[in-house]
Design an enzyme around this catalytic site. Sequence first.
Site, short mmCIF file in Angstrom:
data_model
loop_
_atom_site.label_atom_id
_atom_site.label_comp_id
_atom_site.label_asym_id
_atom_site.label_seq_id
_atom_site.Cartn_x
_atom_site.Cartn_y
_atom_site.Cartn_z
N LYS A 102 35.08 -35.65 -13.06
CA LYS A 102 35.04 -35.51 -14.51
C LYS A 102 36.41 -35.93 -15.06
CE LYS A 102 35.20 -32.36 -18.34
NZ LYS A 102 35.56 -30.99 -18.74
N GLY A 163 37.46 -24.37 -25.76
CA GLY A 163 37.74 -22.94 -25.83
C GLY A 163 37.62 -22.32 -27.21
N ALA A 189 32.60 -28.51 -24.02
CA ALA A 189 33.63 -27.86 -24.84
C ALA A 189 33.09 -27.34 -26.16
CB ALA A 189 34.81 -28.79 -25.11
N GLY A 190 33.50 -26.11 -26.50
CA GLY A 190 33.21 -25.54 -27.79
C GLY A 190 32.06 -24.56 -27.84
N ASN A 211 33.08 -23.17 -19.69
CA ASN A 211 33.93 -22.29 -18.90
C ASN A 211 34.33 -21.06 -19.71
OD1 ASN A 211 37.03 -22.72 -16.95
ND2 ASN A 211 35.66 -21.01 -17.11
N THR A 212 35.10 -21.26 -20.77
CA THR A 212 35.64 -20.15 -21.55
C THR A 212 34.56 -19.24 -22.10
OG1 THR A 212 37.52 -21.54 -22.18
CG2 THR A 212 37.16 -19.53 -23.46
#
Length: 260
Positions: A102, A163, A189-190, A211-212
């Site tokens: 990635k 995040g 993301a987001g 992830n976050t």
Amino acid sequence: MSHDSLTVAGRTFHSRLLLGTGKYQDMAQAEAAIQASGAEIVTIAIRRSNIGQDPEQPNLLDVVPPDRYTILPNTAGCYTPRDAVRTCQLARELLDGHNLVKLEVLGDEKTLYPDVTGTLEAAEQLINDGFDVMVYTTDDPIIARRLEDIGCCAIMPLASPIGSGLGIQSHYNILSIVENASVPVLVDAGVGTASDAAEAMELGCDGVLMNTAIAGAQDPVLMASAMRKGIEAGREAYRAGRIPIKRYASASSPIEGTFF
């Protein structure tokens, strides 16, 4: 939904949820959350994680063994094409020739927004070097097309900043990328909660990487389970085909054919 698989660079997966390994309380929590998510692809930040570079430290691969998961090395923390390319080359060496990566080349530390020109440069170098590149990028449909033309095996537009938990901020851009792509499109993301993941899938995305949203939750393992269900529900809704949006009411029981 075993027949509804995701194929990336010739590899087939049943889960459409991709998971990161950072920000967990410890490796045990990361392992439990990954298992609860049902993810088969696990992404690892090579510059921030030990996967054999330091034999004296805990090895993340003990928690996510390559014989059970597809490891997706990522270039998180790279701000130049040179650093990103070198990081992928290191990952290939550490993972015995593994070439699925990635790519992300960041523009600045505050927004963590992609450096598009740097991303294009690094992607071209990596593809010429035999890598299969899944690429993190902006939600610009033109850039997405250029990255696909270069040879990236998956396009990964951000929903909103890394995040942030803001969810999808440019629905029509994501939809445009999906409609014009001939390779998998995965939101990256987001995402903040399960409804964000479901929304991405309802737009026709092939998967979601996060992830976050899981690691930062009050109960990461429970959130991982929720995300799994959100992905599955969103995908089923997309395949089922939603009703058209109308401005006015439409009776559930039509009056045609009534008896009185």
